[in-house]
Design an enzyme around this catalytic site. Sequence first.
Site: not given
Length: 286
Positions: A108, A110, A257, A272
């Site tokens: 995917h 983000d 990723h 993150r």
Amino acid sequence: MASAAQASGMESAFEIHPLTPAIGAELSGINLSDPLPDETIADIRQALLDHKVIFFRDQNLEQEKLLSFANRFGALEIHPATPKDQPNPEILRIEHGAKSKGQENMWHSDVTWRAEPSLGSVLSALEIPPVGGDTLFANMNLAYEKLPQDVREFITGKTAVHDIARVFAKRLNKKPEELHDQYPPQEHPVVRTHPETGLRSLYVNSAFTSHIVGMDADESQELLRRLYATAANPEIQCRFKWTKGAIAFWDNRASQHFAASDYFPARRIMERATIAGDRPYFSADS
């Protein structure tokens, strides 16, 4: 191994160690906690553009330092999965263990459900399992270039719908309609032009893309399955083995990723910070 250098000829403050010919590089000889000059930030940005994802070992950044570094590349966004009472709302904590198996194990990109999806993310490893928990990255520019010419021509100019509810309705315990009130489904080009490099990349992903606009539903799903599968080619990937305190910084506009959830029931804790981007577009001149 190569040294980053300024256009002026001055050597940069770090060395670049490519992970594979296709994608990924480790940058060594730099401490991200330091007040980095603009020239070094420019070199890091260029390394990101060149390699799609870059890694730094032994950083152990506290939240404020992580946010300070990420903010050098643009404004930061707040993820809807972040608790509202969290002190630093720009930090998304991703924690899995015996009571929570990892759910990021799909290829995917983000937040493609945003009208302006992110430029990229900076991910910090707080706690890692004794074995497993690697993250894989795929070069979606190469994924596009390796498609047969007739497929490239067919998908060029088409748009696809990206929907937050496909993943987060269940995770946030909300009805799709509730999420759509704040984050309505978005149409983005199936092939996007990178705003800095001008390269074309595939921009559909199995997490958030629901269908291709204007196509029969079955034909859309069949084509999407074929396009999703391009990320699984080992020749366009790198795989990063985490160590405590390591940092990954990826370009969300040119890569996908996959966080391997092979470590259950061990613990894996990451933080993150995500950098806001702009609206994807396709340019016929790219």
